[in-house]
Enzyme design. Structure first.
Site, PDB file in Angstrom:
ATOM      1  N   SER A 135       0.828  -1.216   0.000  1.00 29.09           N
ATOM      2  CA  SER A 135       0.000   0.000   0.000  1.00 29.09           C
ATOM      3  C   SER A 135       0.853   1.252   0.000  1.00 29.09           C
ATOM      4  O   SER A 135       1.947   1.277   0.541  1.00 29.09           O
ATOM      5  CB  SER A 135      -0.903   0.025   1.228  1.00 29.09           C
ATOM      6  OG  SER A 135      -1.641   1.242   1.245  1.00 29.09           O
ATOM      7  N   LYS A 189      -4.511  -6.752   3.350  1.00 28.64           N
ATOM      8  CA  LYS A 189      -4.475  -5.622   2.407  1.00 28.64           C
ATOM      9  C   LYS A 189      -5.899  -5.291   1.928  1.00 28.64           C
ATOM     10  O   LYS A 189      -6.270  -4.123   1.783  1.00 28.64           O
ATOM     11  CB  LYS A 189      -3.573  -5.936   1.214  1.00 28.64           C
ATOM     12  CG  LYS A 189      -3.595  -4.856   0.119  1.00 28.64           C
ATOM     13  CD  LYS A 189      -3.089  -3.534   0.629  1.00 28.64           C
ATOM     14  CE  LYS A 189      -3.299  -2.291  -0.175  1.00 28.64           C
ATOM     15  NZ  LYS A 189      -3.768  -2.221  -1.487  1.00 28.64           N
ATOM     16  N   ASN A 193      -8.006  -1.777   2.435  1.00 28.68           N
ATOM     17  CA  ASN A 193      -8.732  -1.017   1.413  1.00 28.68           C
ATOM     18  C   ASN A 193     -10.182  -0.769   1.816  1.00 28.68           C
ATOM     19  O   ASN A 193     -10.737   0.301   1.524  1.00 28.68           O
ATOM     20  CB  ASN A 193      -8.674  -1.750   0.072  1.00 28.68           C
ATOM     21  CG  ASN A 193      -7.332  -1.568  -0.618  1.00 28.68           C
ATOM     22  OD1 ASN A 193      -6.332  -1.264   0.027  1.00 28.68           O
ATOM     23  ND2 ASN A 193      -7.297  -1.754  -1.914  1.00 28.68           N
ATOM     24  N   GLU A 196     -10.113   1.992   4.043  1.00 32.20           N
ATOM     25  CA  GLU A 196      -9.825   3.170   3.195  1.00 32.20           C
ATOM     26  C   GLU A 196     -11.126   3.730   2.586  1.00 32.20           C
ATOM     27  O   GLU A 196     -11.356   4.941   2.604  1.00 32.20           O
ATOM     28  CB  GLU A 196      -8.844   2.727   2.102  1.00 32.20           C
ATOM     29  CG  GLU A 196      -8.515   3.733   1.028  1.00 32.20           C
ATOM     30  CD  GLU A 196      -7.610   3.095  -0.046  1.00 32.20           C
ATOM     31  OE1 GLU A 196      -6.546   2.556   0.297  1.00 32.20           O
ATOM     32  OE2 GLU A 196      -7.978   3.148  -1.241  1.00 32.20           O
TER      33      GLU A 196
HETATM   34  C1  6PG Z   1      -3.214   1.432  -1.649  1.00 32.40           C
HETATM   35  C2  6PG Z   1      -4.510   1.628  -2.347  1.00 32.40           C
HETATM   36  C3  6PG Z   1      -4.481   0.990  -3.692  1.00 32.40           C
HETATM   37  C4  6PG Z   1      -5.512   1.581  -4.620  1.00 32.40           C
HETATM   38  C5  6PG Z   1      -6.873   1.043  -4.399  1.00 32.40           C
HETATM   39  C6  6PG Z   1      -7.910   1.968  -4.954  1.00 32.40           C
HETATM   40  O1  6PG Z   1      -3.285   0.864  -0.575  1.00 32.40           O
HETATM   41  O2  6PG Z   1      -2.185   1.854  -2.163  1.00 32.40           O
HETATM   42  O3  6PG Z   1      -5.550   1.075  -1.618  1.00 32.40           O
HETATM   43  O4  6PG Z   1      -4.546  -0.375  -3.515  1.00 32.40           O
HETATM   44  O5  6PG Z   1      -5.519   2.951  -4.524  1.00 32.40           O
HETATM   45  O6  6PG Z   1      -6.937  -0.184  -5.063  1.00 32.40           O
HETATM   46  O7  6PG Z   1      -9.081   1.298  -4.920  1.00 32.40           O
HETATM   47  P1  6PG Z   1     -10.371   1.747  -5.672  1.00 32.40           P
HETATM   48  O8  6PG Z   1      -9.982   2.025  -7.109  1.00 32.40           O
HETATM   49  O9  6PG Z   1     -11.271   0.581  -5.528  1.00 32.40           O
HETATM   50  O10 6PG Z   1     -10.846   2.987  -4.992  1.00 32.40           O
END
Ligand code: 6PG
Length: 478
Positions: A135, A189, A193, A196
């Site tokens: 990430s 991970k 997300n 997130e």
């Molecule tokens: C990270 C992010 C990365 C990415 C996501 C975005 O940890 O660096 O989470 O994995 O930005 O996949 O996800 P979406 O396109 O589903 O918002």
């Protein structure tokens, strides 16, 4: 083969897939003194990488055979290709070229059950397979990501020096640790997300309430967020929001965020988090609401049409409410974020129990403290809470957070009340509050639910007054 490429002897690490993330990781590894060989099926990507970055320790090739033959044994290969079929195709191409004991790492956002399957497949060929969550986006990959590797301990030992060299570091240590066996790293991970999604949605709801409730400009919200980012709410996503809100469009001079169409995309990890949470029976309403918020946002045409038919409330906030709205929003943001992380941690714990991964939640909080997208000040007390009480059933009842939630929830309720009064949707604030209220309720109305199930379907129920009687059925018609 270029002269530069052929000059490289005994590469210590291979990176396959020279997209943005793959190239950034390869450069990061090379920066730390490892000789890296890189592969991409598009020769032009390899040329571009050499031209753009020209790193002495990084040499590329578009030949898979050459890529593999350059590597010292046991070979260590990191795949950074699109999750899904591309990973399986890469494995099939690599298998005939590799030798027993070699290690393959999949650093994409792969589905953890695929990782379990791939590890088994690799094992049957004498190869090691690690599912590695990474990430931090391009910047993180280039200068220090948070890394969540899962797989066999002996395979982790072989790649550990490289992963530790490139990971982000904080006062709490390196942002990498062996998460657990097989799919554990990719699972963690995925939940990262999911959190997130919820955290981003909380920030979006806060922004909406402040703009529509107080009439603040994008810059005005950024100023408030900047103040908040000095305190307990400090986080990478808050910092990112400030940067985004301050950006002006070069063409029009307007805040660029005002020109961005309000339809959120997604690549699927948030959906997986909710799906697997449903399978494991773990409530994650904050993450589910954030996902629904993105799905609803994408129904732009319907929303525009509905706005002409469905009128909202015409009430306004009182001047007292307006005076306090920003303070309520600050407290609500922190408290709802705690609830969101609590749900994610519960989900990791449930999967760890189910799959016997023995994941340390304190360690997850520690490796998320730097490099990753959900890094936040909150993770320090969160780690301490799980260090002190590893068997905590839920973060909400920890000695560290229970008093904080009690202190902040009155503001949180006011914020949800004010938003509801104005007709501003705050799905993650509301669902997170409902989670808190449900979790702290000794009595819930599911006695009625059980009675209904028994009344229409003879599904039986348990009596409070006869706990030893087991499940009973009543005739509800007489
Ligand atoms: C990270 C992010 C990365 C990415 C996501 C975005 O940890 O660096 O989470 O994995 O930005 O996949 O996800 P979406 O396109 O589903 O918002």
């Amino acid at each position: 083969m270029s002269a530069a490429a052929s000059a490289q002897a005994g590469a210590q690490f291979g990176v396959a897939g020279m997209g943005v993330m793959g190239a950034a990781l390869a450069l990061n590894i090379a920066d730390h003194g490892f000789r890296v060989t890189a592969w991409d099926r598009h020769p032009e990507r390899i040329d571009e990488m050499h031209q753009k970055h020209g790193h002495p320790e990084l040499k590329g090739t578009a030949s898979m055979e050459e890529f593999v033959s350059r590597l010292e044994r046991p070979r260590r290969i990191l795949l950074m290709v699109t999750a899904g079929a591309a990973v399986d195709q890469m494995l099939e191409r690599l298998f005939p070229l590799l030798s027993p004991g070699d290690v393959i790492m999949d650093a994409g956002n792969s589905w953890f059950l695929d990782t379990r399957r791939r590890e088994e497949l690799c094992k049957s060929k004498g190869l090691h397979f690690l599912g590695v969550g990474v990430s931090g986006g391009e910047e993180g990959a280039r200068h220090g990501p948070s890394i969540m590797p899962g797989g066999p301990t002996e395979a982790y030992a072989l790649v550990r020096p490289v992963l530790e060299a490139i990971a982000a570091r904080t006062d709490e240590g390196l942002c990498v640790t062996h998460v657990g066996p097989d799919g554990a790293g990719h699972f963690v991970k995925m939940v990262h997300n999911g959190i997130e999604y919820a955290d981003m949605q909380l920030l979006a709801e806060t922004y909406d309430v402040l703009r529509r409730g107080l009439g603040l400009s994008a810059e005005g919200v950024a100023d408030l967020f900047a103040q908040w980012n000095q305190g307990i709410a400090e986080s990478f996503l808050l910092e990112t929001s400030i940067k985004v809100l301050r950006k002006k469009d070069a063409e029009t001079g307007k805040p660029l965020v005002d020109l961005v169409l309000d339809k959120a995309g997604q690549k699927g990890t948030g959906k997986w988090t909710v799906q697997v949470a449903l399978d494991l029976g773990v409530p994650v309403p904050s993450i589910a609401s954030a996902l629904d918020a993105r799905n609803l946002s994408s129904m732009k045409d319907q929303r525009v049409a509905a706005s002409h038919k469905l009128k909202g409330p015409s009430e306004a906030l009182s001047s007292e409410e307006k005076a306090q709205l920003a303070a309520w929003a600050h407290d609500a943001l922190y408290a709802a974020r705690v609830v969101t992380y609590a749900q994610g941690m519960r989900l990791i714990q449930a999967a760890s129990d189910e799959y016997k991964w023995n994941i340390s939640l304190a360690e997850m909080a520690r490796i998320w403290r730097g490099g990753c997208i959900i890094r936040a000040k909150l993770l320090t007390p969160l780690r301490e809470a799980f260090t002190r009480q590893p068997e905590l059933p839920n973060l909400l009842v920890s000695d560290a957070f229970a008093p904080v939630l009690e202190k902040l929830s009155p503001s949180w309720r006011k914020l949800v009340g004010a938003a509801t009064k104005l007709g501003i949707p705050v799905p993650v604030f509301s669902s997170s509050l409902a989670y808190l209220d449900s979790y702290r309720s000794p009595e819930l109305p599911q006695n009625l639910t059980q009675a209904q199930r028994d009344a229409f379907g003879a599904h039986t129920y348990q009596r409070r007054d006869k706990p030893d009687a087991g499940f009973v059925h009543s005739d509800w018609n007489s």
